[in-house]
Each structure stands twice: as C-alpha cells, then as structure tokens.
Design a protein around this motif. Structure first.
Motif, PDB file in Angstrom:
ATOM      1  N   SER A  49       0.849  -1.183   0.000  1.00 31.79           N
ATOM      2  CA  SER A  49       0.000   0.000   0.000  1.00 31.79           C
ATOM      3  C   SER A  49       0.887   1.235   0.000  1.00 31.79           C
ATOM      4  O   SER A  49       2.056   1.172   0.376  1.00 31.79           O
ATOM      5  CB  SER A  49      -0.896  -0.003   1.245  1.00 31.79           C
ATOM      6  OG  SER A  49      -1.744   1.132   1.270  1.00 31.79           O
ATOM      7  N   TYR A  59      -3.262   3.841  -2.211  1.00 31.20           N
ATOM      8  CA  TYR A  59      -3.212   2.776  -3.210  1.00 31.20           C
ATOM      9  C   TYR A  59      -3.059   1.449  -2.481  1.00 31.20           C
ATOM     10  O   TYR A  59      -2.362   1.365  -1.468  1.00 31.20           O
ATOM     11  CB  TYR A  59      -2.018   3.006  -4.139  1.00 31.20           C
ATOM     12  CG  TYR A  59      -1.537   1.761  -4.840  1.00 31.20           C
ATOM     13  CD1 TYR A  59      -0.525   0.985  -4.284  1.00 31.20           C
ATOM     14  CD2 TYR A  59      -2.105   1.358  -6.043  1.00 31.20           C
ATOM     15  CE1 TYR A  59      -0.091  -0.163  -4.915  1.00 31.20           C
ATOM     16  CE2 TYR A  59      -1.668   0.204  -6.672  1.00 31.20           C
ATOM     17  CZ  TYR A  59      -0.658  -0.551  -6.109  1.00 31.20           C
ATOM     18  OH  TYR A  59      -0.234  -1.692  -6.728  1.00 31.20           O
ATOM     19  N   ALA A 104       1.960   6.315  -7.036  1.00 32.59           N
ATOM     20  CA  ALA A 104       1.233   5.154  -6.534  1.00 32.59           C
ATOM     21  C   ALA A 104       1.699   3.891  -7.246  1.00 32.59           C
ATOM     22  O   ALA A 104       1.775   3.866  -8.481  1.00 32.59           O
ATOM     23  CB  ALA A 104      -0.264   5.342  -6.720  1.00 32.59           C
ATOM     24  N   GLY A 105       2.012   2.875  -6.466  1.00 31.66           N
ATOM     25  CA  GLY A 105       2.420   1.612  -7.045  1.00 31.66           C
ATOM     26  C   GLY A 105       3.899   1.485  -7.352  1.00 31.66           C
ATOM     27  O   GLY A 105       4.362   0.415  -7.737  1.00 31.66           O
TER      28      GLY A 105
END
Length: 122
Positions: A49, A59, A104-105
């Motif tokens: 996350s 995320y 994000a990610g």
C-alpha cells in the motif's frame, strides 16, 4: 539523520487484526509519499500500500484491497497500516518507506525502515 521506524508487528491468528506504525524523522514527513512493502525469505519484495502526500489518497495491492487501510497523521510524522482479516499468506517482514517523488504503485523509494515481522497463524 533521516529515519523510518516501524512498530506493531507480532503474532496474530488468522482472521485477526494488527496495526503497524511508521514514524519518520529527519525529513519533512508531510511532503513525502509513504509506502508499505512486505517480503518473505526467498521471494521478491511486494508493494502492499502507499499514500500520497498531496491528498492522502491511498493505493492498495489487489491482495490486500478491502482488508488493509493506510492512513497518515502528518502532525505526528506517522503512517498507520491497519490490517484486518489477516491470512497466513500475509506473513512477512513489513517495511515502510518514504519518497519525495511519490507515484502510486512505485517500488523505488528514498528512505526505508528496518522492518517489522508479522506472523499470521492458521
């Protein structure tokens, strides 16, 4: 010295809950995206996350979506990962990380903590 310290890990039964904390120091915490990762010996590190420094949006990896919740308290320089409905496959060392250029990610972060063990028994 820029530092991240995780806490809150331990042994929990399947179906139980754990809350991990990540405290940052030595940098302006509120300007950094924070991520949680986990790793099991012999396997690649997995992104769990992350949370944006701009709007607090989070995320989640598909494997934890709906079970984990990531929040941050910038006044306390702390990020929290609430983990519910834990499964044995969630067993891993959990690491938090901070990155100024948050995406994000993403897997590349500037600073990393030392990790905290979470063990979920069946």
């Amino acid at each position: 010295e820029r530092q991240l310290v995780e806490s809150g890990g331990g042994l929990v039964q399947a179906g139980g809950s754990v809350r991990l904390s990540c405290v940052g120091s030595g940098f302006t915490f509120r300007n950094y995206g924070i991520g949680w990762f986990r790793q099991v010996p012999g396997k690649e590190r997995e992104g769990v996350s992350s949370i944006s420094p701009r709007d607090g949006s989070a995320y989640y990896a598909d494997s934890v979506k709906g079970r984990f919740t990531f929040s941050r308290d910038n006044a306390k320089n702390t990020g929290y990962l609430q983990m519910n409905s834990l499964k044995p496959e969630d067993t891993a060392v959990y690491y938090c990380a901070a990155d100024r250029s948050y995406l994000a990610g993403a897997m590349e972060y500037d600073y990393w903590g030392q990790g905290t063990q979470v063990t979920v028994s069946s």
